[in-house]
Design a protein around this motif. Structure first.
Motif, PDB file in Angstrom:
ATOM      1  N   VAL A 247       0.833  -1.205   0.000  1.00 29.14           N
ATOM      2  CA  VAL A 247       0.000   0.000   0.000  1.00 29.14           C
ATOM      3  C   VAL A 247       0.865   1.251   0.000  1.00 29.14           C
ATOM      4  CG1 VAL A 247      -1.834   1.248   1.211  1.00 29.14           C
ATOM      5  CG2 VAL A 247      -1.827  -1.256   1.214  1.00 29.14           C
ATOM      6  N   LEU A 248       1.964   1.214   0.747  1.00 25.66           N
ATOM      7  CA  LEU A 248       2.854   2.371   0.828  1.00 25.66           C
ATOM      8  C   LEU A 248       3.482   2.719  -0.521  1.00 25.66           C
ATOM      9  CD1 LEU A 248       4.575   1.443   4.197  1.00 25.66           C
ATOM     10  CD2 LEU A 248       3.176   3.480   3.814  1.00 25.66           C
ATOM     11  N   SER A 249       3.620   1.729  -1.383  1.00 25.82           N
ATOM     12  CA  SER A 249       4.267   1.952  -2.685  1.00 25.82           C
ATOM     13  C   SER A 249       3.322   2.562  -3.718  1.00 25.82           C
ATOM     14  CB  SER A 249       4.810   0.622  -3.228  1.00 25.82           C
ATOM     15  OG  SER A 249       3.756  -0.267  -3.552  1.00 25.82           O
ATOM     16  N   MET A 250       2.110   2.906  -3.308  1.00 29.33           N
ATOM     17  CA  MET A 250       1.116   3.436  -4.243  1.00 29.33           C
ATOM     18  C   MET A 250       1.629   4.694  -4.948  1.00 29.33           C
ATOM     19  SD  MET A 250      -2.903   4.177  -3.409  1.00 29.33           S
ATOM     20  CE  MET A 250      -2.822   2.810  -2.256  1.00 29.33           C
ATOM     21  N   LYS A 251       1.428   4.736  -6.242  1.00 27.23           N
ATOM     22  CA  LYS A 251       1.927   5.850  -7.046  1.00 27.23           C
ATOM     23  C   LYS A 251       1.318   7.174  -6.599  1.00 27.23           C
ATOM     24  CE  LYS A 251       2.430   2.896 -11.147  1.00 27.23           C
ATOM     25  NZ  LYS A 251       1.918   2.624 -12.511  1.00 27.23           N
ATOM     26  N   GLY A 252       2.169   8.164  -6.388  1.00 28.30           N
ATOM     27  CA  GLY A 252       1.702   9.514  -6.089  1.00 28.30           C
ATOM     28  C   GLY A 252       1.199   9.730  -4.680  1.00 28.30           C
ATOM     29  N   ALA A 253       1.301   8.725  -3.807  1.00 24.59           N
ATOM     30  CA  ALA A 253       0.787   8.873  -2.449  1.00 24.59           C
ATOM     31  C   ALA A 253       1.676   9.803  -1.629  1.00 24.59           C
ATOM     32  CB  ALA A 253       0.692   7.508  -1.775  1.00 24.59           C
ATOM     33  N   LYS A 254       1.044  10.624  -0.809  1.00 24.71           N
ATOM     34  CA  LYS A 254       1.762  11.483   0.136  1.00 24.71           C
ATOM     35  C   LYS A 254       1.772  10.779   1.486  1.00 24.71           C
ATOM     36  CE  LYS A 254       1.867  16.250   1.849  1.00 24.71           C
ATOM     37  NZ  LYS A 254       1.155  17.568   1.810  1.00 24.71           N
ATOM     38  N   ILE A 255       2.966  10.495   2.012  1.00 19.71           N
ATOM     39  CA  ILE A 255       3.093   9.635   3.189  1.00 19.71           C
ATOM     40  C   ILE A 255       3.603  10.440   4.385  1.00 19.71           C
ATOM     41  CG2 ILE A 255       4.163   7.569   4.142  1.00 19.71           C
ATOM     42  CD1 ILE A 255       4.540   6.592   1.252  1.00 19.71           C
ATOM     43  N   TYR A 256       2.834  10.393   5.470  1.00 22.88           N
ATOM     44  CA  TYR A 256       3.252  10.988   6.743  1.00 22.88           C
ATOM     45  C   TYR A 256       3.802   9.876   7.640  1.00 22.88           C
ATOM     46  CZ  TYR A 256       0.994  15.466   5.717  1.00 22.88           C
ATOM     47  OH  TYR A 256       0.643  16.678   5.163  1.00 22.88           O
ATOM     48  N   ASP A 257       5.036  10.052   8.085  1.00 22.00           N
ATOM     49  CA  ASP A 257       5.682   9.069   8.956  1.00 22.00           C
ATOM     50  C   ASP A 257       5.418   9.461  10.405  1.00 22.00           C
ATOM     51  OD1 ASP A 257       7.231   7.272  10.296  1.00 22.00           O
ATOM     52  OD2 ASP A 257       9.139   7.866   9.378  1.00 22.00           O
ATOM     53  N   LEU A 258       4.485   8.758  11.052  1.00 19.88           N
ATOM     54  CA  LEU A 258       4.106   9.076  12.418  1.00 19.88           C
ATOM     55  C   LEU A 258       5.098   8.531  13.443  1.00 19.88           C
ATOM     56  CD1 LEU A 258       1.445   9.672  10.849  1.00 19.88           C
ATOM     57  CD2 LEU A 258       0.220   8.956  12.898  1.00 19.88           C
ATOM     58  N   ASP A 259       6.093   7.765  12.976  1.00 26.23           N
ATOM     59  CA  ASP A 259       7.143   7.297  13.884  1.00 26.23           C
ATOM     60  C   ASP A 259       8.236   8.353  14.066  1.00 26.23           C
ATOM     61  OD1 ASP A 259       5.950   4.883  14.420  1.00 26.23           O
ATOM     62  OD2 ASP A 259       7.010   3.798  12.830  1.00 26.23           O
ATOM     63  N   GLU A 260       8.229   9.368  13.202  1.00 24.37           N
ATOM     64  CA  GLU A 260       9.213  10.442  13.295  1.00 24.37           C
ATOM     65  C   GLU A 260       8.775  11.483  14.329  1.00 24.37           C
ATOM     66  OE1 GLU A 260      12.214  11.643  11.885  1.00 24.37           O
ATOM     67  OE2 GLU A 260      12.479   9.534  11.376  1.00 24.37           O
ATOM     68  N   ASP A 261       9.745  12.130  14.958  1.00 24.44           N
ATOM     69  CA  ASP A 261       9.471  13.214  15.886  1.00 24.44           C
ATOM     70  C   ASP A 261      10.332  14.427  15.502  1.00 24.44           C
ATOM     71  OD1 ASP A 261       8.701  14.804  17.968  1.00 24.44           O
ATOM     72  OD2 ASP A 261       9.698  13.628  19.542  1.00 24.44           O
ATOM     73  N   PRO A 262       9.731  15.441  14.887  1.00 23.92           N
ATOM     74  CA  PRO A 262       8.304  15.582  14.576  1.00 23.92           C
ATOM     75  C   PRO A 262       7.918  14.764  13.351  1.00 23.92           C
ATOM     76  CG  PRO A 262       9.505  17.476  13.752  1.00 23.92           C
ATOM     77  CD  PRO A 262      10.504  16.642  14.510  1.00 23.92           C
ATOM     78  N   VAL A 263       6.623  14.518  13.221  1.00 24.35           N
ATOM     79  CA  VAL A 263       6.091  13.788  12.069  1.00 24.35           C
ATOM     80  C   VAL A 263       6.518  14.490  10.789  1.00 24.35           C
ATOM     81  CG1 VAL A 263       3.971  13.157  10.868  1.00 24.35           C
ATOM     82  CG2 VAL A 263       4.157  12.811  13.335  1.00 24.35           C
ATOM     83  N   ASP A 264       6.919  13.681   9.797  1.00 20.85           N
ATOM     84  CA  ASP A 264       7.460  14.248   8.568  1.00 20.85           C
ATOM     85  C   ASP A 264       6.910  13.498   7.364  1.00 20.85           C
ATOM     86  OD1 ASP A 264       8.939  15.908   6.978  1.00 20.85           O
ATOM     87  OD2 ASP A 264      10.845  14.873   7.285  1.00 20.85           O
TER      88      ASP A 264
END
Length: 287
Positions: A243-260
């Motif tokens: 699912v993460l590899s979906m073309k054109g998807a904007k991905i927020y990494d909630l494991d990052e501090d701050p989220v990026d």
């Protein structure tokens, strides 16, 4: 298509101000307060496909449910809100670019699971009714029935019907065929394909659950086509590489501090898979 433009969660200062005003002190948890603010997750700016990525406890499911409740989106399964859920929603804000279509909805793992259970329950009920009809067919067909009044007319019709048909024909005429029961993956995919319609906003919470890798790839293709050709917008919580590899998807990494915002190939979960298969690459090339 973009219906939902941005969404704003309360930051730690807003939450702190809320707590100062509270007289309620008997609660062990202020959920969903202090979940998303922990990693400074304040704002989402949406694309046609926006993905919230993170491990267990990262808050990605919380975020999806908060957005769905704030927008009053339809859902099939009951959602148990915490004591402070309404207060949290009051601290949230959003902006739409176009009116949210009424067909918009959130789809959760509970929805899919309940759907599969309902199919099985219906089939079990049909099977029990079949057994009763098999017995009824023999009892009626070989009974020494004699019509004595108009009150017996319905029973006369059943006797004639049983004597003019085979057992299987009689049962089929009295009962619909079993609803086809698919595998878990097939049922889950069928549920998504039925619920995702044209020109609407859809929130999907971990849609990869119950789906095989092949079905996950099929769902990704279905979502991509829904965005490209049918005017849909998606917000998805997931940690599935497919699912993460979906073309054109904007991905927020909630494991990052701050989220990026990141590319899918930068995500820790995906890189762990990559490293694992690289270490075992020789086992694949030896086929």
């Amino acid at each position: 298509m973009i219906y939902l433009d941005w969404f704003l969660f309360p930051d730690s200062e807003t939450e702190f101000d809320f707590f100062l005003r509270q007289k309620r002190t008997c609660y062990d948890s202020y959920y969903p307060f202090q979940v998303l603010s922990r990693n400074q997750f304040r704002r989402i700016d949406f694309a046609p496909v926006t993905i919230l990525y993170g491990g267990n406890g990262s808050g990605k499911t919380t975020a999806v449910n908060v957005i769905a409740e704030k927008l009053n989106l339809k859902r099939d399964s009951a959602f148990n809100k915490s004591n402070f859920f309404g207060d949290y929603l009051n601290c949230c804000d959003y902006e739409i670019r176009m009116p949210i279509p009424k067909e918009s909805r959130i789809i959760t793992s509970d929805d899919v699971f309940d759907y599969m259970l309902n199919i099985r329950s219906m089939n079990e009920g049909i099977d029990r009714k079949k057994e009763m009809l098999f017995e009824e067919y023999l009892d009626v067909k070989y009974s020494r029935f004699q019509m004595k009044s108009l009150d017996d007319y319905e029973q006369l019709k059943r006797v004639n019907k049983s004597r003019s048909k085979t057992q299987s024909q009689f049962v089929r005429s009295e009962l619909m065929d079993n609803i086809r029961e698919y595998s878990n993956g097939e049922s889950a995919f069928l549920y998504f394909s039925e619920k995702i319609t044209e020109q609407a906003l859809f929130l999907l919470d971990e849609p990869e659950n119950s789906l095989s890798p092949e079905k996950q790839k099929e769902l990704v293709q279905f979502i991509e086509n829904s965005v490209r050709f049918f005017g849909c917008q998606f917000v998805i919580s997931t940690h599935s590489p497919f699912v993460l590899s979906m073309k054109g998807a904007k991905i927020y990494d909630l494991d990052e501090d701050p989220v990026d915002v990141k590319k899918w190939t930068q995500l820790e979960n995906v890189r762990a898979y990559y490293q694992f298969f690289k270490e075992h690459e020789h086992e694949f090339t030896s086929w």
